[in-house]
Design an enzyme around this catalytic site. Structure first.
Site, short mmCIF file in Angstrom:
data_model
loop_
_atom_site.label_atom_id
_atom_site.label_comp_id
_atom_site.label_asym_id
_atom_site.label_seq_id
_atom_site.Cartn_x
_atom_site.Cartn_y
_atom_site.Cartn_z
NE ARG A 113 -2.55 -1.03 3.38
CZ ARG A 113 -3.17 -0.67 4.60
NH1 ARG A 113 -4.38 -0.01 4.48
NH2 ARG A 113 -2.53 -1.07 5.61
CE LYS A 160 -4.16 4.01 4.16
NZ LYS A 160 -5.63 4.46 3.80
CD1 TRP A 210 -19.67 -5.35 0.71
CD2 TRP A 210 -19.66 -4.50 2.60
NE1 TRP A 210 -20.11 -4.01 0.57
CE2 TRP A 210 -20.21 -3.40 1.83
CE3 TRP A 210 -19.75 -3.91 3.91
CZ2 TRP A 210 -20.82 -2.32 2.25
CZ3 TRP A 210 -20.26 -2.81 4.46
CH2 TRP A 210 -20.80 -2.00 3.47
CD GLU A 230 -22.04 -3.44 -2.24
OE1 GLU A 230 -22.15 -2.26 -1.68
OE2 GLU A 230 -21.10 -4.03 -2.16
CD GLU A 242 -26.79 8.44 1.45
OE1 GLU A 242 -25.99 7.57 1.39
OE2 GLU A 242 -27.29 9.16 0.40
CG HIS A 299 -20.31 9.81 4.13
ND1 HIS A 299 -21.37 9.28 4.00
CD2 HIS A 299 -19.44 8.61 4.54
CE1 HIS A 299 -21.66 8.19 4.22
NE2 HIS A 299 -20.38 7.69 4.52
N1 GLN Z 1 -23.99 0.16 12.46
C1 GLN Z 1 -22.77 0.34 11.64
C2 GLN Z 1 -22.19 1.71 11.69
O1 GLN Z 1 -22.62 2.66 12.45
C3 GLN Z 1 -23.53 0.88 10.03
C4 GLN Z 1 -22.42 1.32 9.11
C5 GLN Z 1 -22.96 1.31 7.70
O2 GLN Z 1 -24.03 1.39 7.31
N2 GLN Z 1 -21.97 0.97 6.66
O3 GLN Z 1 -20.96 2.21 11.80
#
Ligand code: GLN
Ligand code: ZN
Length: 763
Positions: A16, A19, A565, A609, A669, A698
Site C-alpha cells: 500500500r 496509499k 463484502w 449492491e 440515507e 460523510h
Molecule cells: N452500524 C454501523 C455503523 O454505525 C453501520 C455502518 C454502515 O451502514 N456502513 O458504523
C-alpha cells in the site's frame, strides 16, 4: 499461438505504498515530484512482475492516483467549471479537487463500480468538453514500453461507458457522444504514432441491459474510431457478466479487432459462443481465470473451457486472460503468514493469477502434455488442501435442510408488534437514535493495535473498551438521545469483526483491495459452512444496557452484507451461504434478547449492491436476500423491536423488498437527496417506522438546528408522525468527536421542537 494478457493490475502497491504517498501528498508532506516518483515505482513493480511471469500483453494506463474514471475525464477534458477553466491540462491539484472537493467546491459524486465494492467518480455531462487534458496514457505507454522493451497495451475506458456511467446529460446522448469521439480518435491516433500495437478499450456497460438506441451509439462510436488512420488495433473489452442475445450480434459485427469476454461470471457467454460462433477476423479475449474471487483456478477445468472456446476460434486468435482487471484482488497471497496452510494453498491473489494465465496459455498452445507437471501438482494441491480444510459442518447443513416457512416469519404482523413495542419501550414521538458507531479516535485505534500486537492483555483491552462504552452511555443520556448504542469501539470493521468470530471464515493480514482513492478494505474469505460457536456481541451489549434505563440497541451486521463484502466459496450457491450466516445471526439475536436487549439493529448497507447487473436476475436475488434477513431476525418475541439500516438512497427499485424485510424500523440515507427519496415510501404506502437520515455523516460540517428541523418538517409531510425516527445518515465512526457531538445536540433539539410543534397542533 494464443497469447497471455492482463486487463489491469492492483495499483495501491504490494505494501500500500501508493496509499501512504497520496495521503502524505494531501497532508502537504510530499511534493508533486515525490508523488510522481511513488506512482512510477508502483507501476514499474507491476510491469516487472507481469513480465517476469511471462505475460505477453501487459497493460499500461491501468494505474491511477485515484480512479480510472476520473483519469478518463481528464483525458477528454470533461471538467466541471467549478474546478477552473476548461481546455487546459489538468494539474494534480485540480485532479484531487475533483476527487475530494476543495473549500467551497464539492467533489464529483462517488458511486459503486458495477457490482464491486470499488467506487468511481461520476462524470458530469453538463460541463463543456475541453479536449485532451492529460498526457497520462501516452506517458505511461512510453514508460512501460521502455521498461518492457516492447509495446505495452494501453487501457482506456470506452466512450459508451464513460457516457452511460455519467449523469446530468443536458442533450441527447448521441450529441454528447459526438463530442467525445473526435477526442478518442485523437488519442488513438497519438497512441498509434507512439507505436502502440493494441489498445484495450473497456466497455463494461455492455453487460447490463441496453436499449436499441444505446446499442446504436455503440455502433456509431466504433465505426468512427476504427476509421482513424494508423491506429492501434482495438480490443473491445467487457467484464463482470455476459452479453445477451441482442447485444452479441451487434458487438460481433463492430469493425474492431478483438472482443474480450468474461466466461466465468455466468454461463451466457459460453452458450452464445457455442450458438453463434465467433467472427473469423477477430481476436477473442477469453476471460477464463477469475478476477473477482480468490480461489485458485482449477487448471484442468480452465483448459477444458479454453478447448471448448478453441472449437470456434483459431488458437492464434485467442488471448488467455482473467475475467476482469485484477484490481479487485489483493496483491500476493505469499504475504499471508497467519492463514492455515491448507487454505492458503487454495488461494490465488493477483500475482498468482499471472502464473495461472501463463500456464493455461501454454496448455492451449502446446497441449495438455506441455503442462502435465502443473496439472498434476494442481490436482495434488487441491486433493491435500481440500482434505484438510473443514469445509462441511454437518449440524449446519441439517439445520438448513430442516428450515420451514415459520422460521422466516415473526409470530404476529407488524401492526400488532408495533403496539406491543410502543407499550414496552414507551418512547416519545420522533424518537432519536444513532446508527451505531461513534468516533473511533486515534486512542481507540492505537489501543486496539497494541492489543493485537500482544502488548496489552485481554483484560486491559476490554476494560478500556468498557470505559469507552460507559462514557458514551453517559454522554448520550446527557444530550437526551432516546435509544442508545454502545458505540462499536471493539470493531475495526463491521464485517471483519464478525468474520473473525464465525467458523467457516478466514481473515487476511494483507488482503487489501482498493475501495476508493487511497482507501482499501480487506474482505474476509468464506471457505466453508458458516456457523457460530459462541455469542459475539452479547457481553458488550449487556454491559452497555446495565448502565442505563433507556434501551440500548443490539448491533449486528446482516447476512447479506456479510456475504456481499466477503470473498465467497463457489461450491455452493450464494443463497445457501446467506442462510448459514442468517442462522448464526439468528442465534445471536436470540441471545441478545435473552440478555435483556429490547431493540436489535441488523445492518444491511450492502443489500442493494448485490443486485445482479441484469434485471432478469433481480427477483431471484431479492427473494433469497430478503429471506436471509427474515431468517436472521424473526426468531424474537413480538415485543422485541427489529431495526435495519441501509446507507443508500435509490429505493424506488427495491422498495417492495425493503417492505418484505418485515423490520419494525429502518434507518436510511436521506439528507443528500434533501428528502426526495421519501417519495418512494409515499408512493408505495410504506407503513412501518423509518428514520430518514437528517444529516450527512460523510461531511465534517456540523448541520444547523434549522436545517435539521426543515428536513424533518419535509418528512412529516410525507410520513405520519408516529412513523418517524430521528437519526443521522450513517455511523459516526469516521467523524471526530468535536464534529459528532454538536451535530447530535442539534439533532436532538430539532426533534424536541418538532415534538412540541406537533403536540401543540393535536391538543
Ligand atoms: N452500524 C454501523 C455503523 O454505525 C453501520 C455502518 C454502515 O451502514 N456502513 O458504523
Ligand atoms: Zn450506513
Amino acid at each position: 499461438m494464443a497469447k497471455s494478457s492482463i486487463l489491469g493490475y492492483p495499483r495501491l502497491g504490494k505494501h500500500r505504498q501508493l496509499k501512504r504517498a497520496v495521503e502524505a501528498y494531501w497532508a502537504g508532506k510530499l511534493d508533486d515530484a515525490a508523488l510522481q516518483q511513488a506512482g512510477r515505482e508502483v507501476r514499474q513493480a507491476a510491469w516487472a512482475v507481469q513480465q517476469t511471469a511471462g505475460i505477453d500483453l501487459i497493460p499500461c494506463n491501468d494505474f491511477s492516483f485515484y480512479d480510472h474514471v476520473l483519469d478518463a475525464l481528464c483525458l477528454v477534458g470533461l471538467i466541471p467549471p467549478r474546478f477552473g477553466p476548461a481546455g487546459q491540462t489538468v494539474s494534480l491539484s485540480t485532479y484531487f479537487a475533483m476527487a475530494r472537493g476543495a473549500p467551497g467546491v464539492p467533489a464529483l459524486e462517488l458511486t459503486k463500480w458495477f457490482d464491486t465494492n470499488y467506487h468511481y467518480l461520476v462524470p458530469e455531462f453538463d460541463a463543456p468538453v475541453g479536449g485532451i487534458g492529460s498526457s497520462k496514457p501516452f506517458d505511461e505507454f512510453a514508460e512501460a514500453t521502455a521498461q518492457l522493451g516492447r509495446p505495452a497495451k494501453p487501457v482506456l475506458l470506452g466512450p459508451l461507458s464513460l457516457l452511460l456511467l455519467g449523469k446530468r446529460h443536458t442533450r441527447p446522448l448521441a450529441e454528447h457522444l459526438r463530442e467525445l469521439l473526435p477526442i478518442y480518435a485523437e488519442v488513438l491516433a497519438r497512441l498509434g504514432r507512439f507505436g502502440a500495437e493494441w489498445v484495450q478499450i473497456d466497455e463494461p456497460v455492455l453487460v447490463q441491459d441496453r436499449t436499441e438506441e444505446e446499442l446504436d451509439l455503440l455502433t456509431t462510436a466504433y465505426r468512427e474510431l476504427t476509421r482513424v488512420a494508423n491506429r492501434p488495433r482495438i480490443m473491445l473489452q467487457t467484464y463482470f457478466d455476459s452479453l445477451d442475445e441482442r447485444s452479441w450480434p451487434r458487438v460481433m459485427s463492430l469493425p474492431v479487432d478483438g472482443v474480450g469476454l468474461d466466461f466465468l461470471r455466468s454461463p451466457a457467454n459460453r452458450e452464445l459462443l457455442n450458438r453463434h460462433g465467433f467472427p473469423m477476423n477477430k481476436v477473442l479475449g477469453a476471460g477464463v481465470v477469475n478476477g473477482r474471487n480468490v480461489w485458485r483456478t482449477n487448471l484442468v477445468e480452465g483448459l477444458e473451457l479454453l478447448e471448448e472456446i478453441a472449437e470456434h476460434v483459431a488458437v492464434d486468435q485467442i488471448w488467455v486472460q482473467p475475467s476482469c482487471s485484477l484490481l479487485h484482488l489483493p496483491h500476493d497471497v505469499r504475504l499471508e503468514t497467519h492463514l492455515p496452510a491448507e487454505i492458503k494453498a487454495l488461494l490465488a491473489f493477483a500475482e498468482q493469477r499471472l502464473q495461472e494465465v501463463v500456464t493455461l496459455t501454454r496448455g492451449i498452445n502446446h497441449g495438455r502434455s506441455a503442462i502435465i507437471t502443473e496439472l498434476e501438482q494442481d490436482a495434488e494441491t487441491f486433493r491435500i488442501a481440500l482434505d484438510a480444510t473443514p469445509i462441511h459442518h454437518r449440524p449446519t447443513q441439517e439445520r438448513l435442510a430442516a428450515l420451514s416457512e415459520d422460521d422466516f416469519r415473526r409470530s404476529s404482523p407488524y401492526e400488532v408488534r408495533a403496539q406491543l413495542q410502543r407499550q414496552r419501550l414507551a418512547l416519545p414521538l420522533f424518537p432519536t437514535t444513532t446508527i451505531g458507531s461513534f468516533p473511533q479516535t486515534p486512542e481507540v485505534r492505537s489501543v486496539r493495535a497494541r492489543w493485537r500486537a500482544g502488548k496489552l492483555s485481554d483484560d486491559e483491552y476490554w476494560s478500556f473498551i468498557r470505559q469507552q462504552i460507559a462514557a458514551l452511555i453517559r454522554r448520550q443520556e446527557e444530550i437526551g438521545l432516546d435509544v442508545l448504542v454502545h458505540g462499536e469501539f471493539e470493531r475495526s470493521d463491521m464485517v471483519e469483526y464478525f468474520a473473525e468470530q464465525l467458523e467457516g471464515f478466514v481473515v487476511t493480514e494483507h488482503g487489501w483491495v482498493q475501495s476508493y482513492g487511497s482507501r482499501a478494505a480487506r474482505p474476509p474469505i468464506i471457505f466453508g459452512d458458516v456457523y457460530r460457536t459462541k455469542p459475539m456481541t452479547v457481553e458488550v451489549s449487556r454491559y452497555a444496557q446495565s448502565l442505563t434505563d433507556r434501551p440500548v440497541k443490539g448491533m449486528l451486521t446482516g447476512p447479506v452484507t456479510m456475504l456481499n463484502w466477503s470473498f465467497v466459496r463457489e461450491d455452493v450457491p450464494r443463497r445457501e451461504v446467506a442462510y448459514q450466516l442468517a442462522l448464526a445471526l439468528r442465534d445471536e439475536v436470540r441471545d441478545l434478547e435473552a440478555a435483556g436487549i429490547t431493540v436489535i439493529q441488523i445492518d444491511e448497507p450492502a443489500l442493494r449492491e448485490g443486485l445482479p447487473l441484469r434485471r432478469q436476475g433481480w427477483t431471484e436475488y431479492l427473494d433469497w436476500a430478503v429471506n436471509a434477513f427474515r431468517l436472521a431476525s424473526s426468531g424474537v418475541a413480538d415485543e422485541t423491536q427489529i431495526h435495519s439500516h441501509m446507507c443508500y438512497s435509490e429505493f424506488n427499485d427495491i422498495i417492495e423488498a425493503i417492505d418484505a424485510l418485515d423490520a419494525d424500523v429502518i434507518s436510511i440515507e436521506n439528507s443528500r437527496s434533501q428528502g426526495e427519496l421519501l417519495r418512494a415510501f409515499l408512493d408505495h404506502r410504506y407503513l412501518r417506522q423509518i428514520g430518514p437520515g437528517v444529516y450527512d455523516v460523510h461531511s465534517a460540517r456540523i448541520p444547523s438546528l434549522e436545517e435539521i428541523e426543515s428536513l424533518l418538517l419535509k418528512a412529516v409531510e410525507i410520513l405520519s408522525p408516529d412513523q418517524l425516527w430521528v437519526n443521522p445518515d450513517c455511523g459516526l465512526k469516521t467523524r471526530r468527536p468535536e464534529e459528532a457531538w454538536p451535530s447530535l445536540v442539534n439533532m436532538v433539539e430539532a426533534a424536541r421542537r418538532l415534538r412540541e410543534r406537533f403536540l401543540a397542533r393535536v391538543s
